[in-house]
Design a protein around this motif. Structure first.
Motif, PDB file in Angstrom:
ATOM      1  N   GLY A 238      43.289 -26.365  29.725  1.00 50.84           N
ATOM      2  CA  GLY A 238      42.670 -25.951  31.028  1.00 50.84           C
ATOM      3  C   GLY A 238      43.416 -25.819  32.234  1.00 50.84           C
ATOM      4  N   ARG A 239      44.853 -25.318  31.880  1.00 53.14           N
ATOM      5  CA  ARG A 239      45.666 -25.168  32.931  1.00 53.14           C
ATOM      6  C   ARG A 239      46.350 -23.814  32.703  1.00 53.14           C
ATOM      7  NH1 ARG A 239      47.365 -30.054  31.916  1.00 53.14           N
ATOM      8  NH2 ARG A 239      49.303 -29.444  31.533  1.00 53.14           N
ATOM      9  N   ALA A 240      45.702 -22.964  32.294  1.00 50.16           N
ATOM     10  CA  ALA A 240      46.154 -21.428  31.846  1.00 50.16           C
ATOM     11  C   ALA A 240      46.706 -20.789  33.180  1.00 50.16           C
ATOM     12  CB  ALA A 240      45.458 -20.780  30.983  1.00 50.16           C
ATOM     13  N   VAL A 241      47.793 -20.078  33.273  1.00 51.33           N
ATOM     14  CA  VAL A 241      47.866 -19.230  34.481  1.00 51.33           C
ATOM     15  C   VAL A 241      47.204 -17.936  34.440  1.00 51.33           C
ATOM     16  CG1 VAL A 241      49.809 -18.156  35.663  1.00 51.33           C
ATOM     17  CG2 VAL A 241      50.290 -20.197  34.723  1.00 51.33           C
ATOM     18  N   LEU A 242      46.493 -17.709  35.678  1.00 50.92           N
ATOM     19  CA  LEU A 242      45.394 -16.678  35.467  1.00 50.92           C
ATOM     20  C   LEU A 242      45.545 -15.655  36.475  1.00 50.92           C
ATOM     21  CD1 LEU A 242      41.897 -18.671  35.178  1.00 50.92           C
ATOM     22  CD2 LEU A 242      43.174 -17.642  33.403  1.00 50.92           C
ATOM     23  N   LYS A 243      46.853 -15.821  37.163  1.00 50.96           N
ATOM     24  CA  LYS A 243      47.287 -14.693  38.184  1.00 50.96           C
ATOM     25  C   LYS A 243      48.668 -14.851  38.164  1.00 50.96           C
ATOM     26  CE  LYS A 243      46.520 -13.337  42.971  1.00 50.96           C
ATOM     27  NZ  LYS A 243      45.962 -13.796  44.275  1.00 50.96           N
ATOM     28  N   GLN A 244      49.297 -13.610  38.267  1.00 49.95           N
ATOM     29  CA  GLN A 244      50.858 -13.517  38.701  1.00 49.95           C
ATOM     30  C   GLN A 244      50.984 -12.445  39.634  1.00 49.95           C
ATOM     31  OE1 GLN A 244      52.774 -12.880  34.792  1.00 49.95           O
ATOM     32  NE2 GLN A 244      53.412 -15.002  34.574  1.00 49.95           N
ATOM     33  N   ASP A 245      51.363 -12.734  40.737  1.00 50.10           N
ATOM     34  CA  ASP A 245      51.622 -11.690  41.760  1.00 50.10           C
ATOM     35  C   ASP A 245      52.472 -10.720  41.648  1.00 50.10           C
ATOM     36  OD1 ASP A 245      49.650 -12.812  43.375  1.00 50.10           O
ATOM     37  OD2 ASP A 245      51.064 -14.164  44.356  1.00 50.10           O
ATOM     38  N   GLU A 246      53.738 -11.214  40.759  1.00 47.19           N
ATOM     39  CA  GLU A 246      55.002 -10.482  40.224  1.00 47.19           C
ATOM     40  C   GLU A 246      54.852 -10.441  38.730  1.00 47.19           C
ATOM     41  OE1 GLU A 246      59.695  -9.962  40.935  1.00 47.19           O
ATOM     42  OE2 GLU A 246      58.801 -11.859  41.760  1.00 47.19           O
ATOM     43  N   PRO A 247      54.543  -9.304  38.191  1.00 53.46           N
ATOM     44  CA  PRO A 247      54.491  -9.321  36.585  1.00 53.46           C
ATOM     45  C   PRO A 247      55.776  -9.482  36.084  1.00 53.46           C
ATOM     46  CG  PRO A 247      53.244  -7.203  37.719  1.00 53.46           C
ATOM     47  CD  PRO A 247      54.186  -8.037  38.893  1.00 53.46           C
ATOM     48  N   GLU A 248      55.813 -10.469  34.979  1.00 55.09           N
ATOM     49  CA  GLU A 248      56.833 -10.719  34.307  1.00 55.09           C
ATOM     50  C   GLU A 248      57.061  -9.868  33.204  1.00 55.09           C
ATOM     51  OE1 GLU A 248      56.567 -15.588  34.592  1.00 55.09           O
ATOM     52  OE2 GLU A 248      56.471 -14.648  32.741  1.00 55.09           O
ATOM     53  N   LEU A 249      56.384  -9.125  32.671  1.00 58.47           N
ATOM     54  CA  LEU A 249      56.288  -8.069  31.614  1.00 58.47           C
ATOM     55  C   LEU A 249      57.412  -6.779  31.983  1.00 58.47           C
ATOM     56  CD1 LEU A 249      52.818  -7.925  29.841  1.00 58.47           C
ATOM     57  CD2 LEU A 249      54.877  -8.682  28.760  1.00 58.47           C
ATOM     58  N   GLY A 250      58.366  -6.790  31.266  1.00 57.93           N
ATOM     59  CA  GLY A 250      59.350  -5.510  31.685  1.00 57.93           C
ATOM     60  C   GLY A 250      60.288  -6.366  32.637  1.00 57.93           C
ATOM     61  N   ARG A 251      60.207  -7.299  33.060  1.00 59.07           N
ATOM     62  CA  ARG A 251      61.198  -7.894  34.087  1.00 59.07           C
ATOM     63  C   ARG A 251      61.980  -8.956  33.289  1.00 59.07           C
ATOM     64  NH1 ARG A 251      61.251 -12.220  37.726  1.00 59.07           N
ATOM     65  NH2 ARG A 251      58.539 -12.434  37.504  1.00 59.07           N
ATOM     66  N   ILE A 252      61.191  -9.606  32.476  1.00 58.95           N
ATOM     67  CA  ILE A 252      61.915 -10.828  31.619  1.00 58.95           C
ATOM     68  C   ILE A 252      61.430 -10.453  30.274  1.00 58.95           C
ATOM     69  CG2 ILE A 252      61.934 -13.167  31.020  1.00 58.95           C
ATOM     70  CD1 ILE A 252      60.552 -13.861  33.795  1.00 58.95           C
ATOM     71  N   TRP A 253      62.739 -10.410  29.519  1.00 60.74           N
ATOM     72  CA  TRP A 253      62.530 -10.075  28.114  1.00 60.74           C
ATOM     73  C   TRP A 253      62.896 -11.247  27.400  1.00 60.74           C
ATOM     74  CZ3 TRP A 253      60.917  -5.170  26.675  1.00 60.74           C
ATOM     75  CH2 TRP A 253      60.682  -4.250  27.522  1.00 60.74           C
ATOM     76  N   ARG A 254      61.892 -11.663  26.646  1.00 63.92           N
ATOM     77  CA  ARG A 254      61.945 -12.932  25.919  1.00 63.92           C
ATOM     78  C   ARG A 254      62.575 -12.759  24.490  1.00 63.92           C
ATOM     79  NH1 ARG A 254      57.455 -13.705  29.559  1.00 63.92           N
ATOM     80  NH2 ARG A 254      57.844 -15.754  30.655  1.00 63.92           N
ATOM     81  N   LEU A 255      62.345 -11.907  23.886  1.00 63.23           N
ATOM     82  CA  LEU A 255      62.864 -11.622  22.422  1.00 63.23           C
ATOM     83  C   LEU A 255      64.288 -11.858  22.252  1.00 63.23           C
ATOM     84  CD1 LEU A 255      62.152 -11.253  19.275  1.00 63.23           C
ATOM     85  CD2 LEU A 255      62.219  -8.870  19.728  1.00 63.23           C
ATOM     86  N   PRO A 256      65.080 -11.237  23.083  1.00 60.46           N
ATOM     87  CA  PRO A 256      66.564 -11.332  23.010  1.00 60.46           C
ATOM     88  C   PRO A 256      67.059 -13.027  23.391  1.00 60.46           C
ATOM     89  CG  PRO A 256      66.179  -9.406  24.472  1.00 60.46           C
ATOM     90  CD  PRO A 256      64.966 -10.336  24.128  1.00 60.46           C
ATOM     91  N   GLN A 257      65.872 -13.605  23.906  1.00 62.84           N
ATOM     92  CA  GLN A 257      66.395 -15.025  24.410  1.00 62.84           C
ATOM     93  C   GLN A 257      65.923 -16.014  23.425  1.00 62.84           C
ATOM     94  OE1 GLN A 257      64.518 -16.141  28.161  1.00 62.84           O
ATOM     95  NE2 GLN A 257      65.112 -14.053  29.043  1.00 62.84           N
ATOM     96  N   THR A 258      64.649 -15.835  22.749  1.00 64.11           N
ATOM     97  CA  THR A 258      64.116 -16.725  21.934  1.00 64.11           C
ATOM     98  C   THR A 258      64.377 -16.551  20.332  1.00 64.11           C
ATOM     99  OG1 THR A 258      61.952 -15.862  22.000  1.00 64.11           O
ATOM    100  CG2 THR A 258      62.477 -17.582  23.470  1.00 64.11           C
ATOM    101  N   GLY A 259      64.512 -14.942  20.203  1.00 58.66           N
ATOM    102  CA  GLY A 259      64.775 -14.672  18.729  1.00 58.66           C
ATOM    103  C   GLY A 259      63.682 -14.914  17.794  1.00 58.66           C
TER     104      GLY A 259
END
Length: 450
Positions: A238-259
């Motif tokens: 019941g605590r999902a994040v429903l708003k991001q003022d600064e979009p993460e997509l395209g700024r943080i790339w997770r595939l190279p980190q988590t593989g």
């Protein structure tokens, strides 16, 4: 947030995608194709294939590796089911990314004539949307009974297919929003044919969502973040994040980190660390199965939620059984495709050794891993002589992103899987094509078919 994701899907330049993300995507595609070819001969995908119709139009795509032409939607369904039925496909984000993304993209890419580079771009985009959605929820979908491969995978497949179809931002947003109403799959069906059907359905619904959006079909622009939207509806906390003022997509790339974590054993990933530990003990102490009085596995509550079968009687059930994993490791010193057959599972010695296995659990989870497992698994074997052999605390299994397969190891697994239906020469050619995917001119050039 839904619109932000649509913008990322449609507008991210190929050159902005990190080279390492492409490299990991290539690994996932190679691994998935090999496992898909091996899985295509299993009963579950065969049943699904019998229920779909032949199709000869420009929208046709093949079932792999038979080459039978069906609609791209049905190709994604059947091939996705085949890719997951052996439970040998990769793991990441507490789910199985490639078993959804790859069948969807191969079906869509075949009908579109997409290049290898376009497939790689779309895979990365789909994965990044999946990883972003997972990061918005602090809990684990498994805890609420949802299978993330099916539930989040549907949205990721829609994102990947929207990218491959080159949809505009508004259309990509619609594709993602449409997919929120098509996502489903329950953990209770693990150990049955329906679990792999989750992956096929997610792949199919990803293709469908992108195609509907391309035709002007609509959904709400806030289907993710609305108070009655996808995030809240599936949130175990019941605590999902429903708003991001600064979009993460395209700024943080997770595939190279988590593989991606490539599987060395065709069973639930929750057993892999314990299998590594058991095999190490067997090799170090030359343990014979008749010497074993008991086996104790310390593992996590989340793992045991999935490993529901204590006395499996079929190969499908055995994939979700810690006692079986230990029995196979101790009796034949391996856990491979040949061990996941009913005739092996029901052997007297296998059934007997399973009764000697007990598990203890911890609710603790490793916060540094993208898989919600215990900080470590540990196997302890007590012999009839009274000697107690305590294994190491295994934190990452072999084949994980932290202990990755090299090219030769990946090729060995691929060839073992693919040669169950393809000739050695064809399997070798296909591996080389996939390894050089970035330079492939058209998806239809792949030597996928018998």
């Amino acid at each position: 947030m839904t619109a932000q994701a649509g913008e990322f899907i449609a507008a991210t330049p190929s050159e902005a995608i990190p080279a390492m993300a492409h490299a990991v995507a290539r690994q996932g595609i190679i691994d998935c194709v090999g496992v898909l070819i091996a899985g295509a001969q299993e009963p579950g995908p065969g049943i699904v294939a019998r229920l779909v119709q032949d199709h000869s139009g420009p929208d046709a795509a093949p079932l792999i590796p038979s080459g039978r032409r069906v609609s791209a939607l049905d190709a994604a369904l059947v091939n996705g089911t085949a890719a997951h039925v052996l439970d040998y496909d990769d793991v990441g984000l507490n789910a199985h990314p490639s078993t959804v993304l790859v069948p969807a993209l191969l079906a869509q890419g075949w009908s579109l004539g997409s290049t290898g580079r376009e497939l790689l771009d779309a895979y990365v985009i789909g994965y990044e949307v999946w990883a972003w959605l997972s990061a918005l929820e602090p809990g684990a979908l498994h805890d609420r009974g949802f299978h993330p491969t099916a539930v989040t995978g549907t949205l990721a497949a829609a994102a990947a297919c929207a990218r491959l179809k080159r949809l505009a931002p508004r259309e990509a947003t619609m594709a993602l929003a449409i997919s929120t109403s098509l996502a489903s799959g329950t953990v209770a069906n693990f150990g049955s044919m329906t679990k792999s059907f989750h992956a096929g359905r997610a792949a199919q619904n990803g293709v469908l969502s992108a195609r509907l959006a391309a035709e002007g079909f609509t959904a709400t622009i806030d289907a993710l973040e609305h108070r009655s939207g996808w995030l809240n509806a599936h949130s175990p906390t019941g605590r999902a994040v429903l708003k991001q003022d600064e979009p993460e997509l395209g700024r943080i790339w997770r595939l190279p980190q988590t593989g991606l974590h490539l599987k060395r054993y065709p069973v639930c990933y929750g057993t892999h660390r314990a299998i590594d530990g058991a095999l190490d003990l067997v090799a170090r102490h030359a343990i014979r199965p008749e010497e074993v009085a008991s086996v104790h596995v310390h593992t996590g509550e989340m793992q045991m939620l999935m490993l529901r079968n204590m006395r499996p009687q079929t190969g499908l059930e055995a994939k979700f059984s810690m006692p079986f994993a230990m029995a196979a490791a101790l009796i034949v010193r391996r856990v491979g495709l040949d061990e996941l057959k009913d005739v092996f599972v029901t052997r007297v010695d296998v059934q007997d050794l399973m009764t000697k296995v007990r598990c203890s659990t911890t609710p603790l989870r490793d916060p540094t891993w993208d898989v919600d497992y215990a900080p470590f698994d540990q196997v302890t074997i007590t012999l009839n002589s009274g000697q107690v052999l305590e294994g190491a605390k295994v934190t990452r299994p072999r084949g994980s992103w932290q202990q990755p397969m090299n090219r030769d190891e990946l090729r060995t697994k691929f060839m073992d899987c693919a040669q169950r239906q393809l000739s050695e020469a064809q399997a070798s050619r296909l591996f080389d094509q996939l390894w050089g995917l970035e330079s492939l001119g058209c998806t239809r050039e792949l030597a996928l078919l018998t």
